[in-house]
Design an enzyme around this catalytic site. Structure first.
Site, PDB file in Angstrom:
ATOM      1  CE  LYS A 125      70.351 -60.228  62.696  1.00 28.62           C
ATOM      2  NZ  LYS A 125      70.430 -59.389  61.270  1.00 28.62           N
ATOM      3  CD  GLU A 181      74.122 -52.897  56.973  1.00 28.22           C
ATOM      4  OE1 GLU A 181      72.947 -52.780  57.135  1.00 28.22           O
ATOM      5  OE2 GLU A 181      75.195 -53.214  57.725  1.00 28.22           O
TER       6      GLU A 181
END
Length: 378
Positions: A125, A181
């Site tokens: 990723k 977040e």
């Protein structure tokens, strides 16, 4: 309101811009505001030592922690139990788009190249971002932008940080945003974090909006991307924590613009001397903003994008006891010292199953948070 004062050897002095506190972090459970600057720190390792010596630290960490940080020992740190008060959101001058860096077409090409690399190498990723440069007709007041961000977020999330301690071109620059977040939070020996990875746009139609959320929760591509983040956090926390609690699967979280997959983690700190700042440095950057394996993803980002500065870094604080909270520095923009120039960033996690045009659309949606606060419609 409770107030803590940093024990400082230096004489506190006010911020040089005269525009209020140099650090504000608004969260659903309270607001932390730093006033006055007793010292500035560009080296995170020095900041860790200062916390262990009983000082308060507030500010921002860059995406690449090898670059200078923007940390201060404040003269005073105020902590309230409510989000940043905004009242009626103030207006802002007209803000227009100057240019996209890179162009949308170039970003999709970069994503396509990354997908090929993901399928042919050990990279699993990588998070690729793009920027938008904007011009304000009159100087922007970062306090007004912060107020608009907090007012627009149902949870009251928002932050504003003076990046001057990083020196160079960062003098007088403000990082302003509204991050959903949590990178890390420490309360005594209790450590929590709430990573977000995997996104889908919201829709004004309630039925379609709910369907988009359900589709995200069942997306193999997004669940795989999210799992990389959770596993990385577990591995990073393991040397520092015991009893790491991880739910069996992610839950849906929302902002006004996006659905997210999120997983709340909870753990117990092994050594009470380890501060929130140390924990933040141990887990940053997570695969949510960088990728996995971390070193390979970081090299790819630096090769493709160049430096990110403080976008996708962390914003937060640690008090004299080591307690504190650090948020991932996303949904944000840097406002130049003259208030006339703004640079906003948005990114997305790329995996082997990513589709370039969809990834471009995701960044456009993520720009929505800061663009709305700036009043940009294009």
């Amino acid at each position: 309101m409770t107030t803590g004062t940093a024990p400082n050897a230096a004489t506190p002095h006010p911020p040089t811009d005269g525009a209020g506190p140099h650090f504000v972090l608004s969260r659903p459970h309270g607001t932390v505001t730093a006033h006055g600057v007793a010292d500035t720190i560009a080296d995170p390792a020095e900041a860790v030592a200062r916390v262990r010596a009983g000082h308060v630290i507030a500010g921002a960490l860059p995406f690449d922690v090898r670059e200078p940080a923007a940390l201060t020992v404040p003269g005073r740190l105020d902590v309230t139990s409510t989000p940043f008060p905004v009242g009626t959101p103030p207006g802002v001058p007209a803000v227009t788009v100057r240019r996209h860096l890179p162009t949308p077409a170039e970003h999709t090409r970069r994503v396509s190249d990354a997908v090929t690399r993901l399928r042919e190498t050990s990279l699993r990723k990588v998070v690729l971002a793009r920027a938008v440069e904007l011009d304000a007709a009159e100087p922007l007041d970062h306090r007004a932008v912060l107020a608009r961000l907090v007012a627009a977020d149902p949870s009251g999330n928002g932050y504003s940080v003076d990046l001057s301690p990083a020196g160079g071109d960062h003098r007088g620059v403000r990082l302003v945003g509204s991050s959903p977040e949590v990178l890390i939070r420490r309360q005594g020996r209790t450590v929590t974090c709430h990573p977000l990875a995997g996104s889908a746009p919201r829709d004004p139609d309630p039925d379609l909006d709910a369907a988009l959320g359900r589709a995200l929760a069942e997306s193999t591509k997004d669940l795989t991307e999210h799992s990389y983040v959770v596993e990385s956090l577990k591995e990073s926390l393991a040397p520092l924590c015991t009893d790491i609690e991880v739910p069996s699967g992610p839950v849906l979280a929302t902002t006004p613009q996006l659905w997210h997959l999120g997983t709340p983690l909870r753990a117990t700190l092994r050594d009470p001397r380890v501060s929130a700042l140390e924990l933040a440095l141990a887990v940053h950057p997570t695969p949510a903003v960088c990728g996995t394996p971390t070193d390979e993803a970081m090299r790819t980002i630096l090769d493709v994008e160049g430096g990110r500065g403080f976008y996708a870094g962390a914003v937060g604080w640690s008090d004299a006891s080591g307690d504190g909270e650090w948020m991932v520095a996303i949904r944000c923009a840097q406002i130049a010292a003259d208030g006339l120039r703004v640079v906003a960033h948005a990114g997305g996690g790329i995996v082997a199953a990513s589709e370039p045009n969809s990834e471009l659309d995701e960044t456009t949606t993520k720009f929505g948070t800061i663009m709305a606060a700036l009043g940009v419609t294009d």
